[in-house]
Design a protein around this motif. Structure first.
Motif, short mmCIF file in Angstrom:
data_model
loop_
_atom_site.label_atom_id
_atom_site.label_comp_id
_atom_site.label_asym_id
_atom_site.label_seq_id
_atom_site.Cartn_x
_atom_site.Cartn_y
_atom_site.Cartn_z
N SER B 76 58.01 49.59 59.83
CA SER B 76 58.37 50.39 61.00
C SER B 76 57.35 50.25 62.12
O SER B 76 56.15 50.48 61.91
N PRO B 77 57.80 49.86 63.32
CA PRO B 77 56.87 49.79 64.45
C PRO B 77 56.25 51.14 64.78
O PRO B 77 55.12 51.20 65.25
N LYS B 80 53.33 51.56 62.65
CA LYS B 80 52.27 50.68 63.16
C LYS B 80 51.56 51.37 64.34
O LYS B 80 50.34 51.37 64.43
N TRP B 81 52.36 51.95 65.22
CA TRP B 81 51.78 52.63 66.39
C TRP B 81 50.91 53.81 65.94
O TRP B 81 49.85 54.06 66.52
N GLN B 83 49.03 53.90 63.56
CA GLN B 83 47.71 53.37 63.20
C GLN B 83 46.81 53.19 64.42
O GLN B 83 45.60 53.07 64.28
N THR B 84 47.39 53.14 65.61
CA THR B 84 46.55 52.97 66.81
C THR B 84 46.02 54.32 67.31
O THR B 84 45.20 54.36 68.20
N GLU B 241 49.88 39.60 57.04
CA GLU B 241 50.10 40.31 58.31
C GLU B 241 49.53 39.54 59.48
O GLU B 241 48.56 38.86 59.37
#
Lengths: 297, 241
Positions: B76-77, B80-81, B83-84, B241
């Motif tokens: 899922s993007p 991922k986001w 994590q930022t 990755e």
């Protein structure tokens, strides 16, 4: 370009990333000072997304290093100072923008200025609706608000205005310019050249995983101070060969670093031109020209 | 509770709570299946059936919450986001564990409440307390098995795969039909399943007898295997990755 300092917003040197045996990025350099906006340009598959993912710390480079305000990319200190737009797929459908903005703000340990962000990005009427039914443009506006919610000093915006209507694009450009004017730094990827020109001070062009051109837009313009002359001619009339003019089916176009001289000669030779327009070359055409000159024909 | 952790919990509870596809099968199904099958059995197995379906509920939350979310988050993007964002990702795990405890508690409480409502069981508070402890131990193993499953499966495959493992395991472990009713060949396999071990501990909790160390060892074994799978699978994902 000003000399980069150690604690500049972005300082990346020699970034490289392999996926298996595929070289996605082989040599990327980026530098960004406070209060600067950088446009990251390049064709599809040039390595823009991979580069952004290394700047945000989602991927570790195989070679080179990235420092964000002097901290390793992806480190807690770096993340606290940066904001990024999420991609539009995979949002938790069951949540409203207010809830997602509140969540993100809490992770930055700031109070969510939901009303202000909603006003900036045109989310007022959507703020308590669940994301499930949002259009692409509405999701994009939420994604932009999420990049700014934590009060970051550096934001990464990936294709920020794709799918936005004209008013929303202008609204975004205003927010972005205001952010930069107040000392924020911004990295933007976009396919809209006019948007890059409207928001960014400098550009980095990547192709096949390498930085092929970088610099301030003003410097690039000065370096190649080229204008384009556009005009019509009566049927069966052709411009003289020295003009290297091309016909697009309707009008003639000619590029020149000395547009005044060219115009004088056109008048001197009594070329029967009509509807003449002289304009600086578009950024896109300018860069194409610089690259043609650098790499040869 | 710190602000970021509270926000993480709110996100997890809202997301899962507004997803009937998650909480209907995990929270309501165990009680429903108990009413259909467990409560219809022999009188002397009634209290044990309650324990069986309580354990079944624990396993379901582990598989469907962690199994599916771990698989989905990898692709899922939005994850991922996340994590930022600043703050430790550990908060997301804590929120996940807290949510699973709440869902397990509700699911188990529904089974127990139904057993009492149907007037099928007479067990004391001490037995229920012991059963709760078994559920807690079982949720440890179930969570790691779920994460292992999520680490191996793609987001698309996670739900069907979870069903494909979860349902046969429940049967093999003697949670649906009492172990005495299992065919003898199945019963041999049953001894090595985590569900049988959870069931046996649950039944011992009801009876007030000693926990068989053998079954504790089986549970520990499945936990270790699951953790190993997680470590290997995650390392592989990181490499690509």
């Amino acid at each position: 370009m000003p000399q980069a300092r150690f604690n500049d917003p972005v300082r990346a040197r020699g970034l490289a990333k392999l996926f298996g045996t595929v070289r996605a990025v082989s040599s990327i350099d980026l530098e960004l000072a406070p209060g600067e906006a950088l446009g990251l340009l390049g064709p599809n598959g040039a390595g823009k997304s991979t580069t952004l993912s290394m700047l945000t710390g989602l991927r570790a480079p195989d070679a080179g290093e990235v420092l964000i305000f002097g901290h390793r990319a992806g480190s807690p200190q770096a993340r606290a100072l940066t904001g990024a737009t999420p991609q539009l797929v995979g949002f938790p459908d069951q949540l409203s923008p207010r809830e997602i903005l509140g969540y993100a703000a809490a992770r930055y340990r700031v109070r969510a200025r939901t009303d202000k962000l909603a006003a900036c990005f045109g989310l007022e009427r959507l703020i308590d609706r669940r994301v499930a039914g949002f259009s692409g443009g509405e999701m994009r506006r939420l994604a932009l608000a999420l990049a700014f919610v934590g009060g970051p000093r550096l934001v990464f915006l990936d294709e920020p205005t794709t799918g936005l209507d004209g008013a929303a694009q202008e609204g975004f450009q205003e927010v972005a310019r205001d952010f930069v004017a107040k000392g924020g730094s911004l990295v933007l990827t976009s396919h809209h050249w006019d948007e890059i020109e409207a928001v960014c001070d400098s550009i980095t062009l990547v192709d096949r995983g390498e930085t092929v051109l970088e610099g301030r837009i003003g410097d690039i313009r000065k370096r190649a101070n080229v204008s384009r002359l556009t005009f019509s001619l009566p049927p069966a009339t052709v411009p003289p060969g020295w003009m290297h003019a091309v016909h697009d089916g309707a009008r003639w176009h000619s590029e020149s670093a000395d547009s005044d001289g060219m115009l004088r000669r056109m008048v001197h030779e009594a070329l029967p031109f009509q509807g003449l327009a002289v304009a600086p070359l578009d950024l896109k055409d300018l860069i194409d020209r610089i690259r043609r000159e650098e790499t040869g024909p | 509770m710190t602000g970021p952790l509270r926000a993480e919990c709110a996100l997890t509870f809202r997301t899962l709570g507004r997803l009937p596809g998650f909480w209907v099968p995990t929270v309501l199904f165990p009680a429903m299946l108990y009413a259909f099958f467990g409560a219809q059995g022999a009188e002397e197995w009634a209290a044990n059936a309650m324990a069986s379906f309580a354990v079944y509920a624990v396993l379901g939350v582990g598989f469907f919450q962690f199994g599916v979310s771990v698989a989905q988050d990898r692709e899922s993007p939005f994850a991922k986001w996340q994590q930022t964002l600043p703050c430790h990702a550990g908060n997301q795990w804590i929120a996940g564990v807290l949510a699973s405890l709440v869902f397990v508690t509700v699911a188990v409480a529904l089974v127990v409440a139904l057993a009492f409502a149907l007037d099928r069981v007479e067990v004391g508070a001490a037995a229920l307390l012991r059963l709760s402890l078994v559920c807690l131990i079982a949720s440890f193993t179930a969570t790691f098995m779920g994460i292992a499953l999520g680490s191996l499966a793609s987001a698309r495959a996670a739900v069907p795969l979870a069903n494909l493992i979860f349902l046969p395991l429940a049967y093999l472990g003697g949670l649906w039909v009492p172990p005495m009713a299992l065919p003898s060949a199945v019963n041999v396999v049953s001894q090595w399943t985590p569900t049988r071990a959870m069931g046996e501990l649950g039944w011992a909790a009801i009876a007030g007898t000693r926990w068989d160390p053998g079954y504790l060892a089986v549970l520990a074994g499945w936990t270790v295997i699951s953790v190993a799978v997680v470590v290997v699978a995650q390392a592989r994902h990181r490499r690509y990755e």
